[in-house]
Scaffold this motif. Structure first.
Motif, PDB file in Angstrom:
ATOM      1  N   VAL A   1       1.063  -0.042  -9.509  1.00 52.02           N
ATOM      2  CA  VAL A   1      -0.053  -0.006  -8.558  1.00 52.02           C
ATOM      3  C   VAL A   1      -0.969  -1.208  -8.771  1.00 52.02           C
ATOM      4  N   ALA A   2      -1.198  -1.585 -10.038  1.00 53.74           N
ATOM      5  CA  ALA A   2      -2.056  -2.735 -10.332  1.00 53.74           C
ATOM      6  C   ALA A   2      -1.448  -4.032  -9.810  1.00 53.74           C
ATOM      7  N   LEU A   3      -0.135  -4.203  -9.991  1.00 52.79           N
ATOM      8  CA  LEU A   3       0.542  -5.398  -9.469  1.00 52.79           C
ATOM      9  C   LEU A   3       0.370  -5.509  -7.961  1.00 52.79           C
ATOM     10  N   LYS A   4       0.594  -4.398  -7.271  1.00 55.84           N
ATOM     11  CA  LYS A   4       0.478  -4.423  -5.816  1.00 55.84           C
ATOM     12  C   LYS A   4      -0.982  -4.569  -5.387  1.00 55.84           C
ATOM     13  N   GLY A   5      -1.909  -4.104  -6.213  1.00 57.72           N
ATOM     14  CA  GLY A   5      -3.330  -4.281  -5.899  1.00 57.72           C
ATOM     15  C   GLY A   5      -3.710  -5.752  -5.867  1.00 57.72           C
ATOM     16  N   GLY A   6      -3.258  -6.514  -6.873  1.00 57.77           N
ATOM     17  CA  GLY A   6      -3.529  -7.948  -6.875  1.00 57.77           C
ATOM     18  C   GLY A   6      -2.910  -8.639  -5.672  1.00 57.77           C
ATOM     19  N   GLY A   7      -1.678  -8.249  -5.338  1.00 63.57           N
ATOM     20  CA  GLY A   7      -1.015  -8.840  -4.179  1.00 63.57           C
ATOM     21  C   GLY A   7      -1.743  -8.531  -2.879  1.00 63.57           C
TER      22      GLY A   7
ATOM     23  N   VAL B   1       0.835  -1.210   0.000  1.00 59.02           N
ATOM     24  CA  VAL B   1       0.000   0.000   0.000  1.00 59.02           C
ATOM     25  C   VAL B   1       0.865   1.253   0.000  1.00 59.02           C
ATOM     26  N   LEU B   2       1.888   1.280   0.853  1.00 59.80           N
ATOM     27  CA  LEU B   2       2.747   2.462   0.932  1.00 59.80           C
ATOM     28  C   LEU B   2       3.516   2.668  -0.368  1.00 59.80           C
ATOM     29  N   GLN B   3       4.011   1.593  -0.966  1.00 59.07           N
ATOM     30  CA  GLN B   3       4.709   1.727  -2.242  1.00 59.07           C
ATOM     31  C   GLN B   3       3.793   2.298  -3.313  1.00 59.07           C
ATOM     32  N   SER B   4       2.549   1.821  -3.352  1.00 60.04           N
ATOM     33  CA  SER B   4       1.599   2.326  -4.349  1.00 60.04           C
ATOM     34  C   SER B   4       1.341   3.814  -4.158  1.00 60.04           C
ATOM     35  N   LEU B   5       1.192   4.239  -2.898  1.00 59.66           N
ATOM     36  CA  LEU B   5       0.966   5.666  -2.625  1.00 59.66           C
ATOM     37  C   LEU B   5       2.163   6.501  -3.054  1.00 59.66           C
ATOM     38  N   LEU B   6       3.366   6.019  -2.783  1.00 59.61           N
ATOM     39  CA  LEU B   6       4.570   6.740  -3.201  1.00 59.61           C
ATOM     40  C   LEU B   6       4.671   6.830  -4.715  1.00 59.61           C
TER      41      LEU B   6
END
Length: 388
Positions: free
Chosen positions: A341-347, A50-55
């Motif tokens: 962001v999409a990759l991390k969303g699935g994770g 989540v934090l990586q996506s926000l950054l």
């Protein structure tokens, strides 16, 4: 804007992935050992996703405007991660690693993929195969070494080795970057081919997101498998309680990946990749479903190598065509950020599935289902490219 010599970029990937893989696969396991529950390891993964996506969403345009600056800045959270692994305990270890890992990944992947896309040229499939193969070469060496060193010498020795390789990998990239002149022709290839032209896609999209929507769907589905790989290492450790076993499982996976990376890239460029991608994808889905029920050592290593071998056959065509179409949208930066962001969303969904059920097998089941569903965007991407 400056760019990087493609060959130097490959050297950087080998050295960086060697350093990164020395401890990356073991961080969730170390959190599990320290705090006594896989749920904490899952919280670590979800928190840094989540934090990586926000950054990435906040700083994405700056990351692509000054990619080398952010790759240099990455050394700060990398050093913080190494310190936490050596000296951190309890909540400080958990929350500190969430922050440092998120920053380290956010500052690296979007800038790196931007540099790759800028220097890939027209044969993107072949370039992607080499790029991924270079990454895998480092990953083959790292986990095996770290599994042995962790067992016999401890975390301090592994951290020292990792820092040394991180520094050298950044120096190699920086020297190439500073010694390369302004590459206007290379960078202009990002915007030269307008959509709807023979070099573009078959249809004129209304926005960058309309152009890459199908790739974002595939990224969400791929995120399930990426996260399942991490849970697989945790699962192996809970069964064997040995770092060496986890390290060698990771090595077997990468041997498979390396072999396939060098095959599928050429097929991607000549648009003959559908069956070589679709059949491995279906086999990969089956492997995820049966993995938890085949825990004999020979089965673990065999299935890991087989799964690793199959992955590039469908991920390389998707990524290569994503790069090609993203460069044609005139918004490469937004496309790269959206993919991360999409990759991390699935994770994140996969992690939520585990936390909701408490079943260690849940990420594997979700990865199998997601792999089956990935066949749909795979077919659509192929038909879309073939129509050009």
């Amino acid at each position: 804007m400056r760019t990087v010599n493609p060959k130097i970029l490959l050297v950087h990937r080998v050295m960086n992935e060697l350093a990164d893989s020395l401890l990356k696969v073991f961080i969730p396991i170390l959190i599990y050992k320290e705090l006594g529950s896989i749920a904490y390891a899952a919280a670590y993964l979800g928190g840094y996703y989540v934090l990586q996506s926000l950054l990435n969403m906040t700083l994405g345009r700056y990351m692509t405007a000054k990619p080398i600056v952010f790759i240099l800045l990455r050394l700060i959270p990398v050093l913080a991660t190494q310190y936490l692994l050596v000296a951190g305990h309890g909540s400080l270890l958990l929350y500190g690693l969430i922050a440092s890992t998120a920053c380290a990944n956010a500052f690296y992947w979007v800038p790196l993929n931007y540099l790759f896309a800028s220097s890939a040229g027209k044969a993107v499939g072949k370039a992607t195969g080499r790029f991924r193969a270079a990454s895998v070469a480092g990953k083959i060496i790292g986990p095996g070494i770290s599994g042995i060193v962790l067992t016999y010498f401890g975390i301090e020795a592994v951290s020292t080795i990792a820092i040394a390789f991180f520094v050298v990998s950044i120096v190699v990239l920086l020297v190439s970057y500073l010694s390369t002149g302004n590459e206007a022709k290379v960078m202009s290839s990002i915007v030269e081919a307008p959509l709807g032209s023979p070099e573009g896609t078959a249809q004129q999209p209304q926005s960058p997101f309309a152009a890459i929507r199908i790739y974002l769907v595939s990224s969400v589905l791929s995120g399930f498998s990426d996260t399942a790989d991490i849970f697989w290492s945790l699962y192996v450790y809970t069964v064997s309680a040995a770092f060496i076993d986890v390290g060698f499982v990771a090595v077997f996976i990468q041997f498979g990946v390396l072999g396939a990376n060098l095959v599928i890239g050429k097929l991607t460029d000549v648009r003959k990749w559908l069956l070589p991608a679709l059949l491995p994808l279906l086999a990969y889905a089956v492997i995820w479903i049966v993995r938890p029920y085949a825990m004999a050592p020979i089965s673990v290593f065999t299935l890991s190598a087989a799964g690793g071998f199959l992955v590039p056959f469908f991920t390389i065509p998707i990524f290569a065509n994503f790069v090609t179409e993203s460069k044609q949208t005139h918004s490469l930066s937004r496309c790269l950020v959206s993919r991360e962001v999409a990759l991390k969303g699935g994770g994140t969904i996969s992690i939520a599935g585990y936390l909701a059920t408490g079943m260690i097998s849940m990420p594997f089941i979700l990865a199998g289902v997601a792999s089956l569903l990935l066949a749909v965007p795979l077919l659509r991407i192929f038909n879309r490219i073939k129509a050009v």
